[in-house]
Design an enzyme around this catalytic site. Structure first.
Site, mmCIF file in Angstrom:
data_model
loop_
_atom_site.group_PDB
_atom_site.id
_atom_site.type_symbol
_atom_site.label_atom_id
_atom_site.label_comp_id
_atom_site.label_asym_id
_atom_site.label_seq_id
_atom_site.Cartn_x
_atom_site.Cartn_y
_atom_site.Cartn_z
ATOM 1 C CB CYS A 2 -1.056 0.105 1.299
ATOM 2 S SG CYS A 2 -2.225 -1.042 1.292
ATOM 3 C CE LYS A 603 11.720 -2.309 -5.446
ATOM 4 N NZ LYS A 603 12.039 -3.426 -5.958
HETATM 5 C C1 F6R Z 1 11.900 -10.028 -5.138
HETATM 6 C C2 F6R Z 1 11.840 -8.900 -4.302
HETATM 7 C C3 F6R Z 1 11.420 -9.246 -2.807
HETATM 8 C C4 F6R Z 1 12.164 -8.441 -1.675
HETATM 9 C C5 F6R Z 1 11.655 -8.773 -0.463
HETATM 10 C C6 F6R Z 1 12.571 -8.054 0.537
HETATM 11 O O1 F6R Z 1 12.410 -9.403 -6.486
HETATM 12 O O2 F6R Z 1 11.944 -7.851 -4.739
HETATM 13 O O3 F6R Z 1 11.665 -10.807 -2.618
HETATM 14 O O4 F6R Z 1 13.557 -8.696 -1.932
HETATM 15 O O5 F6R Z 1 10.416 -8.594 -0.334
HETATM 16 O O6 F6R Z 1 12.378 -6.769 0.567
HETATM 17 P P1 F6R Z 1 13.614 -5.950 1.062
HETATM 18 O O7 F6R Z 1 14.802 -5.848 0.447
HETATM 19 O O8 F6R Z 1 12.767 -4.368 0.798
HETATM 20 O O9 F6R Z 1 13.544 -5.982 2.593
#
Ligand code: F6R
Length: 608
Positions: A2, A603
């Site tokens: 969100c 993301k």
């Molecule tokens: C896959 C992807 C996710 C993130 C995961 C951790 O391409 O982007 O698997 O790597 O949600 O996110 P962060 O690095 O922001 O803690």
């Protein structure tokens, strides 16, 4: 998960246009539903629906919404199905107030029951709606927004941020309680958002908001107060130097492809982002630790897996890589003072990782972090952090930040080995020089050598609903990452695993033509001939990423050999992820999937 964006202005009365321009930049945070609310002539106007931002914005003509203040919300669904009813923002019972949130209200169901019993009209099954009723309940008694928000927040349990507005004033109020929130001060307008890219079209003057704070925005001022006691907080804005062009596609059809190409420059900017004395402090903490855990999720976890091999080989330090959500149940009771936890996160907001930080804080464990988004929650919670300096990563699948994480681990491991005197200084210097000066050109070469091959492979791979990506030793994390990329953007069950494990069961799946991708570090080429032979004699079609080697050539057709330029063996795992990223990208576009916004994903995952 969100995204919220809210603004109040004394310069515009067509605020819909601004809401669309700014909120669209939060698309990567959620695309299940979209909504905008504005206040025009003391009445709240609300338009919302199911779907991705650009589609809903066009359908509902969001940019035509009038008014000089408004809230936009892009939702990644947890509580309540993705539907128009559950879309945010939400109105209170009398349509005096309107609010939108990001995060989770964990006591949503009991509160919903209580408020309904008290006579509130709770229309949806979305936890965000509870925020507006919690405030309404106290506003009706007290007639004061600040007090009502303070009291309302006492009733809400969970990690969240929300923005709320009343139809009768020119203010917007926002709260940060565990989810990200930034504020911006422009000329005659102020705004808040879950992330910086959406604020930059308005202003570069930014205020980081901390957990437990309430922000009161008027068109010309921003006031920050502590929610607990209403105390004013003094904080000066800083000028963001973030490059807004990074949040645009720059001629590429998708952000994912642009960000794959940006790896040439992001591995350079990494080294200007990290600075002494923080690097020395970081390395000092690692080598003096009792035990070191790398804690991360998804792609960041895969980078941590590669990193743990670097630390073994270059510094003889045993590092335990752990998935964020698993840490507390697996190691939580065993960690103690003297241990070091290194959190690895692009967003700096991942809830599974933040939970580990809170757990370890109570046990006197030192928290170091590697983070891309500055000002994120993890930057505030860490004893020390190193920035990745990758700029905005807009595409939902991580690419350039993963590569910078692995690059940074190689660098830190070489420094640690040198400091511990287990790696000769000249060797350490060579490794560091390769990273700082040769890696960008090698990345460029890897992209150009493998792009056409990746595109050509897509029709064949698209016929399979599942296949394997196998790694060995230092490429184990690379195989996990390649498989994740394919799952995430191609909707194919790609299983990443350790190649020596394949014969312990999965081998039975192989039949004529079955695809198996191997990622092979140069020093393991001879050793892996066994693994290649086992699947080749059963008819598998072998695809390899690795350096050229006559032994490997016997098992793979030219078109299926994704060649990595010759380099020192520690650069190889960094480079090997790139053909896998390209395979995933071209397979996704061949299947008509938008790789930037794969279904069901966000993301930034601020839920447990
Ligand atoms: C896959 C992807 C996710 C993130 C995961 C951790 O391409 O982007 O698997 O790597 O949600 O996110 P962060 O690095 O922001 O803690």
């Amino acid at each position: 998960m969100c995204g919220i964006f809210a603004i109040t202005s004394n310069r515009r009365n067509n605020i819909g246009e601004t809401l669309v321009e700014c909120a669209e930049k939060l698309t990567y945070r959620g695309y299940d539903t979209v909504g905008c609310a504005t206040v025009y002539k003391n009445k709240i106007h609300l338009r919302k629906d199911k779907g991705k931002f650009d589609i809903v914005a066009t359908k509902l003509r969001l940019s035509e919404m009038r008014g000089s203040k408004g809230i936009a919300q892009l939702r990644w669904a947890t509580f309540g199905a993705p539907s128009k009813l559950n879309a945010q923002p939400h109105l209170d019972c009398d349509e005096d107030l309107c609010a939108a949130h990001n995060g989770n209200i964990l006591n949503f169901l009991p509160l919903r029951e209580q408020y309904t019993h008290e006579g509130h009209t709770v229309r949806s099954m979305n936890d965000g709606e509870i925020c507006v009723h919690a405030i309404e309940r106290y506003y009706d008694q007290l007639g004061d927004m600040v007090e009502a928000i303070q009291k309302g927040c006492n009733d809400l349990k969970g990690d969240y941020a929300f923005a709320v507005m009343h139809r009768d004033d020119d203010k917007v109020y926002a709260v940060k309680m565990g989810s990200s929130l930034f504020a911006g001060i422009g000329k005659g307008e102020t705004c808040v958002s879950s992330d910086l890219p959406s604020i930059l079209p308005i202003t570069r003057e930014i205020l980081n908001i901390h957990d437990g704070e309430l922000v009161i925005l008027s068109p010309t001022t921003i006031e920050i107060r502590r929610i607990s006691d209403g105390q004013l907080v003094e904080r000066k804005p800083y000028t963001s130097d973030a490059d807004i062009r990074v949040a645009q596609k720059g001629g590429y059809p998708h952000f994912m492809l642009k960000e794959i190409h940006e790896q040439v420059s992001s591995t350079r900017t990494l080294f200007s982002a990290i600075r002494e004395p923080y690097i020395s402090q970081f390395v000092g903490s690692l080598i003096n630790a009792n035990r070191v855990f790398f804690v991360a999720c998804g792609s960041s976890y895969h980078a941590a897996v590669v990193g743990s091999y670097y630390f073994n080989e270059l510094a003889n330090v045993a590092v335990i890589p752990v998935i964020g959500g698993q840490f507390i149940s697996h190691y939580g009771d065993a960690v103690r003072k003297g241990d070091v936890v290194v959190c690895v996160s692009q967003s700096g907001e991942t809830k599974d990782v933040i939970d580990v930080v809170h757990h370890c804080r109570n046990r006197d464990v030192k928290i170091l972090s590697i983070i891309n988004v500055l000002g994120s929650t993890l930057t505030h919670l860490s004893d020390l952090y190193l920035p990745l300096g990758s700029g905005f990563e807009i595409s939902v699948p991580a690419t350039k930040t993963y590569t910078s994480q692995v690059t940074l681990f190689n660098y830190l491991a070489a420094l640690s080995g040198q400091k511990r005197e287990v790696l000769e200084s000249t060797r350490a210097e060579e490794i560091i020089t390769d990273l700082k000066t040769h890696l960008p050109a090698l990345i460029e070469e890897t992209i150009s050598t493998n792009t056409i091959k990746a595109r050509a492979l897509a029709p064949y791979l698209s016929k399979y609903s599942h296949f394997y990506v196998l790694g060995y030793g230092i490429t184990h994390g690379v195989a996990l990452e390649g498989a994740l990329k394919i799952k995430e953007v191609c909707y194919i069950v790609a299983d990443g695993m350790y190649s020596s494990e394949f014969k312990h069961g999965p081998l039975s799946i192989v039949e004529e033509g079955y695809p198996i991708v191997f990622t092979i570090a140069p020093k393991d080429s001879e050793h892996l001939v066994n693994h290649l032979a086992e699947v080749e004699c059963r008819g598998a079609r072998i695809i390899i990423t690795g350096e050229d080697h006559p032994l490997l050539r016997r098992y793979v057709k030219d078109d299926d050999f994704f060649l990595i330029p010759e380099s020192n063996q520690y650069l190889s795992p960094i480079l090997q992820a790139i053909p896998l990223q390209l395979m995933a990208y071209h397979l996704a576009t061949y299947k008509n999937i938008d790789p930037d916004y794969p279904r069901n994903i966000s993301k930034t995952l601020t839920v447990r």
